[in-house]
Design a protein around this motif. Structure first.
Motif, PDB file in Angstrom:
ATOM      1  N   LEU A   1       6.655 108.594 -63.350  1.00 38.05           N
ATOM      2  CA  LEU A   1       7.600 109.063 -62.337  1.00 38.05           C
ATOM      3  C   LEU A   1       7.188 110.452 -61.865  1.00 38.05           C
ATOM      4  N   ALA A   2       6.825 110.543 -60.596  1.00 44.75           N
ATOM      5  CA  ALA A   2       6.474 111.824 -59.969  1.00 44.75           C
ATOM      6  C   ALA A   2       7.319 111.947 -58.707  1.00 44.75           C
ATOM      7  N   CYS A   3       8.632 111.937 -58.911  1.00 49.70           N
ATOM      8  CA  CYS A   3       9.584 111.758 -57.814  1.00 49.70           C
ATOM      9  C   CYS A   3       9.877 113.022 -57.016  1.00 49.70           C
ATOM     10  N   GLY A   4       9.379 114.162 -57.474  1.00 59.49           N
ATOM     11  CA  GLY A   4       9.547 115.380 -56.695  1.00 59.49           C
ATOM     12  C   GLY A   4      10.951 115.953 -56.763  1.00 59.49           C
ATOM     13  N   THR A   5      11.275 116.758 -55.766  1.00 62.01           N
ATOM     14  CA  THR A   5      12.529 117.510 -55.758  1.00 62.01           C
ATOM     15  C   THR A   5      13.220 117.408 -54.407  1.00 62.01           C
ATOM     16  N   PHE A   6      14.421 117.937 -54.340  1.00 58.96           N
ATOM     17  CA  PHE A   6      15.072 118.214 -53.069  1.00 58.96           C
ATOM     18  C   PHE A   6      15.576 119.647 -53.122  1.00 58.96           C
ATOM     19  N   GLU A   7      15.777 120.246 -51.973  1.00 55.09           N
ATOM     20  CA  GLU A   7      16.179 121.651 -51.951  1.00 55.09           C
ATOM     21  C   GLU A   7      17.615 121.825 -52.456  1.00 55.09           C
ATOM     22  N   ARG A   8      17.826 122.924 -53.158  1.00 58.22           N
ATOM     23  CA  ARG A   8      19.140 123.193 -53.751  1.00 58.22           C
ATOM     24  C   ARG A   8      20.147 123.541 -52.651  1.00 58.22           C
ATOM     25  N   PRO A   9      21.180 122.717 -52.477  1.00 53.10           N
ATOM     26  CA  PRO A   9      22.191 123.033 -51.467  1.00 53.10           C
ATOM     27  C   PRO A   9      23.131 124.124 -51.982  1.00 53.10           C
ATOM     28  N   VAL A  10      23.572 124.968 -51.093  1.00 52.65           N
ATOM     29  CA  VAL A  10      24.565 126.000 -51.422  1.00 52.65           C
ATOM     30  C   VAL A  10      25.625 125.975 -50.333  1.00 52.65           C
ATOM     31  N   ALA A  11      26.866 125.698 -50.729  1.00 48.77           N
ATOM     32  CA  ALA A  11      27.964 125.630 -49.767  1.00 48.77           C
ATOM     33  C   ALA A  11      28.591 127.003 -49.583  1.00 48.77           C
ATOM     34  N   PHE A  12      28.676 127.445 -48.335  1.00 47.53           N
ATOM     35  CA  PHE A  12      29.349 128.700 -48.001  1.00 47.53           C
ATOM     36  C   PHE A  12      30.015 128.512 -46.650  1.00 47.53           C
ATOM     37  N   PRO A  13      30.973 129.349 -46.295  1.00 47.27           N
ATOM     38  CA  PRO A  13      31.642 129.191 -45.011  1.00 47.27           C
ATOM     39  C   PRO A  13      30.638 129.167 -43.856  1.00 47.27           C
ATOM     40  N   GLY A  14      30.692 128.106 -43.060  1.00 44.10           N
ATOM     41  CA  GLY A  14      29.818 127.983 -41.907  1.00 44.10           C
ATOM     42  C   GLY A  14      28.501 127.289 -42.171  1.00 44.10           C
ATOM     43  N   TRP A  15      28.276 126.779 -43.386  1.00 48.33           N
ATOM     44  CA  TRP A  15      26.964 126.206 -43.695  1.00 48.33           C
ATOM     45  C   TRP A  15      26.704 124.888 -42.982  1.00 48.33           C
ATOM     46  N   THR A  16      27.756 124.284 -42.399  1.00 46.49           N
ATOM     47  CA  THR A  16      27.561 123.037 -41.651  1.00 46.49           C
ATOM     48  C   THR A  16      27.316 123.270 -40.169  1.00 46.49           C
ATOM     49  N   LEU A  17      27.301 124.527 -39.735  1.00 45.02           N
ATOM     50  CA  LEU A  17      27.036 124.827 -38.321  1.00 45.02           C
ATOM     51  C   LEU A  17      25.591 124.467 -37.952  1.00 45.02           C
ATOM     52  N   PRO A  18      25.376 123.944 -36.740  1.00 41.67           N
ATOM     53  CA  PRO A  18      23.998 123.789 -36.262  1.00 41.67           C
ATOM     54  C   PRO A  18      23.283 125.136 -36.260  1.00 41.67           C
ATOM     55  N   GLY A  19      22.093 125.164 -36.808  1.00 45.28           N
ATOM     56  CA  GLY A  19      21.363 126.411 -36.931  1.00 45.28           C
ATOM     57  C   GLY A  19      21.206 126.862 -38.365  1.00 45.28           C
ATOM     58  N   VAL A  20      21.968 126.248 -39.290  1.00 43.90           N
ATOM     59  CA  VAL A  20      21.781 126.500 -40.722  1.00 43.90           C
ATOM     60  C   VAL A  20      20.920 125.374 -41.276  1.00 43.90           C
ATOM     61  N   LEU A  21      19.797 125.720 -41.853  1.00 40.24           N
ATOM     62  CA  LEU A  21      18.912 124.697 -42.416  1.00 40.24           C
ATOM     63  C   LEU A  21      18.206 125.242 -43.645  1.00 40.24           C
ATOM     64  N   MET A  22      17.654 124.328 -44.418  1.00 41.92           N
ATOM     65  CA  MET A  22      16.915 124.714 -45.609  1.00 41.92           C
ATOM     66  C   MET A  22      15.553 125.288 -45.212  1.00 41.92           C
ATOM     67  N   THR A  23      15.045 126.183 -46.037  1.00 42.15           N
ATOM     68  CA  THR A  23      13.749 126.801 -45.759  1.00 42.15           C
ATOM     69  C   THR A  23      12.649 125.748 -45.667  1.00 42.15           C
ATOM     70  N   GLY A  24      12.705 124.743 -46.557  1.00 40.60           N
ATOM     71  CA  GLY A  24      11.710 123.673 -46.496  1.00 40.60           C
ATOM     72  C   GLY A  24      11.800 122.875 -45.221  1.00 40.60           C
ATOM     73  N   GLY A  25      13.025 122.699 -44.695  1.00 40.70           N
ATOM     74  CA  GLY A  25      13.202 122.014 -43.420  1.00 40.70           C
ATOM     75  C   GLY A  25      12.568 122.798 -42.278  1.00 40.70           C
ATOM     76  N   ALA A  26      12.737 124.121 -42.327  1.00 35.49           N
ATOM     77  CA  ALA A  26      12.093 124.972 -41.318  1.00 35.49           C
ATOM     78  C   ALA A  26      10.581 124.857 -41.407  1.00 35.49           C
ATOM     79  N   GLN A  27      10.068 124.809 -42.634  1.00 31.17           N
ATOM     80  CA  GLN A  27       8.626 124.690 -42.837  1.00 31.17           C
ATOM     81  C   GLN A  27       8.109 123.372 -42.268  1.00 31.17           C
ATOM     82  N   THR A  28       8.870 122.292 -42.447  1.00 32.86           N
ATOM     83  CA  THR A  28       8.474 120.998 -41.905  1.00 32.86           C
ATOM     84  C   THR A  28       8.437 121.026 -40.387  1.00 32.86           C
TER      85      THR A  28
END
Length: 463
Positions: free
Chosen positions: A109-136
């Motif tokens: 099993l070499a299933c990898g990871t997913f980025e650690r989510p952190v919930a804060f006020p406004g984190w569901t707004l368009p424009g908030v994304l994970m650093t790895g998503g930006a890299q992609t």
């Protein structure tokens, strides 16, 4: 349709590719299953077709490794979803040809990871994304935003900030949640010695930021995102030693994009479904599989490697993959004394990399204050739209486990199956019940591991 094979590797990143290659070089028949169009995982992520003539050094390394595996006889099946596994070493995967069951003598099993989510006020707004998503997005030539704030922990932030600057974005600041990195890092001098490539990449990125006068602030982080239809500004603050915002230190920053990068979480669901024993890593606040020195789990013939078995970076993933590939092949009768000698040679290299892993964990593991940023109306489970207030109501009704919260609120029942909200709910309940996160635990694993077309399940029932 059923198939039998010596060794099946799940995941085509650095760990998976090296595991498959090493097992094949010992003489085993090897099949590698990968969810992406081409092997490589996140580290060796292959470019889109229109950029294939201009690969990065990492992409060239991945392509070379991929070709070497094929030349050694490894069969690779891409664009497949492994959705079931059990202790009898049976896997079921889905592709455009339907569901296929595999019966293996050994599974890695070499299933990898997913980025650690952190919930804060406004984190569901368009424009908030994970650093790895930006890299992609940057890999595909897409600029995530024009005025970008990065908040998180670890050197990936610096690398992505540099790429954003090179792509034409304005980076308003890079916020590093950890403080006193230099003083703490001196305790791990031996673990850093010899890691010149990694240090060079980090220093190069830091030099670019300094040259562009980008603020790099230690002990600071995100508090909230604000905007009507999308991100317009952010509230940031100085963090204390537990990563809780210090009252009175708040500042407002104008931005249209917020990149969040608080590390990664191993994807362990498939292993748990197969009966692999997991232990709680207090350093990173997550579950990892228990393994021996050959990367074998408590389930005989099932191995777990790479960041999906504990965060350690690409170099450690490569070594773990090589060890597991050799050990799996040797266990089923291949390699003989050559395999034993190879394993002995790799052991000291792993110890050196683990020293670096220990240093990285000490410096960059996030504090529990991150899980206290959410307000009552903050959405915790994005798939089902469940807020902190709704989870609090479930607790008032007697819910003391994630499964009970799930039954009352549906939190964790969505498409991501709790990957985005599970750890957060775990820490909320731990705080409210005066238990440790390990005592609260996470959701039990159930098939399918990933969402499937209904047709795939119907075909499986018919077969």
């Amino acid at each position: 349709m059923d198939e039998k094979i010596d060794v099946v590797v799940v995941g085509g990143g650095p760990a998976g590719l090296n595991a498959a290659l090493s097992a094949a070089q010992m003489g085993a028949e090897v099949l590698l299953l990968d969810a992406y169009p081409a092997p490589g995982g996140q580290y060796y992520r292959q470019p889109p077709q229109h950029l294939a003539d201009h690969p990065t050094p990492h992409q060239r390394q991945g392509r070379q490794l991929w070709q070497e595996a094929l030349a050694s006889g490894v069969k690779i099946r891409s664009n497949v979803t492994v959705w079931y596994g059990d202790a009898e070493k049976t896997l079921i995967y889905h592709s455009n040809q339907g569901s296929i069951a595999l019966h293996a003598k050994a599974i890695i099993l070499a299933c990898g990871t997913f980025e650690r989510p952190v919930a804060f006020p406004g984190w569901t707004l368009p424009g908030v994304l994970m650093t790895g998503g930006a890299q992609t997005l940057l890999y595909h030539g897409v600029l995530p935003g024009r005025r970008v704030l990065l908040s998180g922990s670890g050197p990936l932030q610096l690398v992505v900030a540099k790429k954003l600057l090179e792509a034409g974005a304005e980076v308003v600041a890079v916020l590093e949640g950890s403080s006193r990195l230099l003083r703490r890092g001196m305790r791990h001098f031996a673990g850093v010695w010899g890691q010149w490539e990694r240090l060079g990449e980090g220093l190069s990125s830091l030099a670019t930021l300094m040259g562009r006068r980008v603020p790099y602030r230690f002990g600071w982080g995100i508090v909230a995102a604000h905007g009507e239809q999308q991100v317009e500004r952010a509230t940031i603050a100085r963090y204390d030693e537990h990563w809780r915002p210090i009252p009175g230190s708040e500042e407002q920053v104008a931005c249209d994009t917020i990149c969040i990068g608080f590390g990664f979480v191993p994807f362990t669901t498939l292993g748990k479904l197969m009966g692999v024993k997991h232990i709680w890593s207090g350093d990173w606040n997550m579950e990892i599989p228990e393994r021996d020195e050959t990367m074998q789990t408590n389930v005989s013939g099932v191995f777990a490697v790479g960041d999906g078995a504990g965060l350690g970076g690409a170099r450690l993933s490569i070594l773990e993959g090589q060890i597991a590939g050799i050990a799996a092949a040797h266990q089923i009768g291949y390699g003989g004394t050559r395999a034993v000698a190879a394993l002995q040679k790799l052991a000291p290299k792993v110890r050196r990399e683990r020293a670096f892993q220990k240093m990285y964990t000490d410096l960059f593991a996030p504090g529990k204050g991150l899980f206290e940023l959410a307000k009552e109306d903050t959405v915790i489970c994005r798939c089902e739209g469940i807020t902190l207030e709704q989870i609090r109501r479930a607790r008032a009704m007697g819910a003391s486990s994630i499964s009970e919260v799930k039954a009352i609120t549906r939190a964790g029942m969505g498409e991501c199956q709790g990957r985005m909200c599970g750890l957060h709910i775990n820490h909320i309940l731990a705080q409210w019940t005066n238990k440790t996160p390990a005592e609260v635990g996470l959701n039990p694993a159930r098939p399918p591991v990933f969402p499937l077309p209904i047709q795939a399940l119907l075909l499986e029932q018919e077969s």
